[in-house]
Write an enzyme that holds these catalytic residues in place. Structure first.
Site, PDB file in Angstrom:
ATOM      1  N   HIS A 106       0.692   7.907  -1.211  1.00 51.80           N
ATOM      2  CA  HIS A 106       1.324   8.165   0.084  1.00 51.80           C
ATOM      3  C   HIS A 106       0.634   9.340   0.790  1.00 51.80           C
ATOM      4  O   HIS A 106       0.142  10.268   0.147  1.00 51.80           O
ATOM      5  CB  HIS A 106       2.809   8.460  -0.101  1.00 51.80           C
ATOM      6  N   PHE A 107       0.628   9.296   2.111  1.00 57.90           N
ATOM      7  CA  PHE A 107      -0.088  10.316   2.865  1.00 57.90           C
ATOM      8  C   PHE A 107       0.385  10.348   4.308  1.00 57.90           C
ATOM      9  O   PHE A 107       1.017   9.410   4.807  1.00 57.90           O
ATOM     10  CB  PHE A 107      -1.607  10.053   2.842  1.00 57.90           C
TER      11      PHE A 107
ATOM     12  N   HIS B 118       5.031  -3.282   3.633  1.00 63.74           N
ATOM     13  CA  HIS B 118       4.320  -4.097   2.650  1.00 63.74           C
ATOM     14  C   HIS B 118       5.034  -4.259   1.308  1.00 63.74           C
ATOM     15  O   HIS B 118       4.463  -4.815   0.381  1.00 63.74           O
ATOM     16  CB  HIS B 118       2.887  -3.584   2.435  1.00 63.74           C
ATOM     17  N   ASN B 119       6.262  -3.783   1.193  1.00 60.31           N
ATOM     18  CA  ASN B 119       7.085  -4.048   0.004  1.00 60.31           C
ATOM     19  C   ASN B 119       8.449  -4.540   0.469  1.00 60.31           C
ATOM     20  O   ASN B 119       9.352  -3.735   0.729  1.00 60.31           O
ATOM     21  CB  ASN B 119       7.287  -2.780  -0.841  1.00 60.31           C
TER      22      ASN B 119
ATOM     23  N   HIS C  35      -2.837  -4.791   2.473  1.00 61.50           N
ATOM     24  CA  HIS C  35      -2.245  -3.563   3.003  1.00 61.50           C
ATOM     25  C   HIS C  35      -3.172  -2.372   2.855  1.00 61.50           C
ATOM     26  O   HIS C  35      -2.866  -1.281   3.327  1.00 61.50           O
ATOM     27  CB  HIS C  35      -0.906  -3.276   2.325  1.00 61.50           C
TER      28      HIS C  35
ATOM     29  N   ALA D  97      -7.114  -0.993   0.563  1.00 62.01           N
ATOM     30  CA  ALA D  97      -8.296  -1.354  -0.224  1.00 62.01           C
ATOM     31  C   ALA D  97      -7.936  -1.806  -1.633  1.00 62.01           C
ATOM     32  O   ALA D  97      -8.609  -2.656  -2.206  1.00 62.01           O
ATOM     33  CB  ALA D  97      -9.257  -0.164  -0.292  1.00 62.01           C
ATOM     34  N   GLY D  98      -6.889  -1.244  -2.201  1.00 60.57           N
ATOM     35  CA  GLY D  98      -6.525  -1.545  -3.582  1.00 60.57           C
ATOM     36  C   GLY D  98      -7.248  -0.612  -4.543  1.00 60.57           C
ATOM     37  O   GLY D  98      -8.407  -0.248  -4.341  1.00 60.57           O
TER      38      GLY D  98
END
Length: 394
Positions: free
Chosen positions: A162-163, A263-264, A315, A317-318
């Site tokens: 998170h950022f 995205h969740n 959502h 790069a992974g």
């Protein structure tokens, strides 16, 4: 199928679906034919030849596909392993699975525009000010809503990936789309990645059942009500976090929301229950797809036909590396100052050394390859890219 992949479709051979899914069709066929939820194998991976996907993530995706009632599972180019696979969409009928959504219900990205002009942005001043706090929780945050807030640390982002990132426009690829999104001004932008914090964990702990929840049950109604509340508060939390950080920087600036994507979460569609874990909807307008703190963020317009991916997009790069191995792999590459800067000359503010290494750019896959894979399948068009200025974590 060899006939289908010949001639004008041969250029698509860099697109593939993982062969050990034993699927009786090719990527070329799926791109040519109408997507059919009932007539094909139920587990596919959307990727391209240069995009690496970890075997453990593929195995997890196959496990999801075998759950009772599961109709279709799709792994996106950013697929990587977690408690459940991250970077996937899964469609079920008759029941749904809270554990596939996970404990951070509503996690997503919010992109805001500030009233701070790029030429008035003072890097050193802002970094110095941000370094004077240990974490966002040090800045007070009131609940401006009438309802009681279910998030104990409202206005914070948590740790992990998170950022809050201050950004500027880097390059425009579709001027009309970028203008419609509000990106063409010279204002500093703010991208926030966070979720419902501990609230989502509380919900999951009450409704986590390996066998899932039957759709017409009392438990289903209760979970969905709590889930929707978490979505609402996750969005409010991102706004609060961005707002109080700007106030702390004495910018006297208001925030305008440009786009938001979750995205969740779980969505009921006409085909069943669509679980998105680390994937965003392609049906709600433009999306932001960031990479790491050392890469550009891509602002993308979904393609016209995204049925192949269950109307879902990557959502981010992974992850490429597990957090536990990051420091040992790159600790000799950086000193205490260089770990806090990037190739874009942006600065990273974070007081947790382990987190700095765990979230280093090297720990993530190449976002350009993720974007290229999505483009090859016709799932997105890139409208613009954004460049990092300051990344705040903590």
């Amino acid at each position: 199928s060899s006939d289908v992949c010949s001639s004008d479709l041969h250029g698509l051979l860099s697109c593939f679906f993982v062969p050990f899914f034993s699927m009786p069709f090719t990527a070329c066929q799926l791109m040519k034919e109408k997507y059919d939820l009932n007539n094909h194998e139920n587990c596919i991976l959307i990727s391209s030849g240069k995009n690496w996907v970890e075997q453990a993530a593929v195995d997890q995706l196959r496990g999801v596909s075998r759950l009772p009632g599961m109709i279709r599972t799709v792994g996106l180019p950013d697929l990587h392993p977690g408690n459940t696979p991250v970077g996937m969409a899964a469609l079920s009928r008759g029941r749904f699975y809270p554990h596939l959504i996970g404990n951070d219900i509503g996690c997503g990205m919010s992109l805001f525009s500030t009233q701070v002009r790029r030429k008035r942005f003072k890097m050193e001043k802002w970094v110095t000010r941000l370094n004077s706090i240990r974490e966002l929780g040090d800045i007070p945050c009131d609940n401006p809503y009438e309802e009681e807030c279910p998030i104990r640390d409202f206005g914070t982002i948590g740790s992990g990936n998170h950022f809050i990132e201050f950004q500027c426009l880097e390059q425009v690829y579709d001027e009309s789309a970028a203008k419609a999104m509000g990106l063409l001004g010279e204002n500093v932008l703010v991208l926030v990645h966070s979720g419902s914090r501990g609230y989502g964990q509380e919900i999951l702990s009450r409704y986590n059942r390996p066998e899932g929840i039957e759709e017409d049950s009392i438990q289903a109604a209760a979970y969905l009500a709590a889930h929707d509340d978490a979505l609402k508060w996750a969005g409010r939390n991102r706004l609060a976090a961005a707002g109080k950080l700007l106030d702390y920087l004495n910018t006297d600036s208001q925030l305008d929301i440009l786009m938001e994507s979750c995205h969740n979460y779980l969505e009921q569609t006409e085909d069943g229950w669509l679980h998105r874990k680390g994937s965003v909807s392609a049906k709600h307008g433009a999306v932001v797809i960031p990479g790491s703190r050392g890469s550009l963020t891509y602002v993308c317009v979904p393609g016209k036909d995204t049925g192949i991916s269950l109307d879902s997009l990557s959502h981010g790069a992974g992850r490429k590396w597990a957090r536990s191995v990051c420091k040992s792999r790159i600790d000799r590459k950086y000193d205490r100052n260089s770990i806090r800067s990037t190739k874009f000359k942006s600065q990273v503010v974070c007081h947790d050394t382990n987190l700095l290494f765990a979230e280093a750019p090297e720990a993530y896959k190449n976002v350009e390859q993720v974007i290229a894979s999505l483009q090859e399948f016709g799932l997105i068009e890139v409208a613009a890219t954004l460049r990092p200025l300051i990344t705040y974590k903590g």
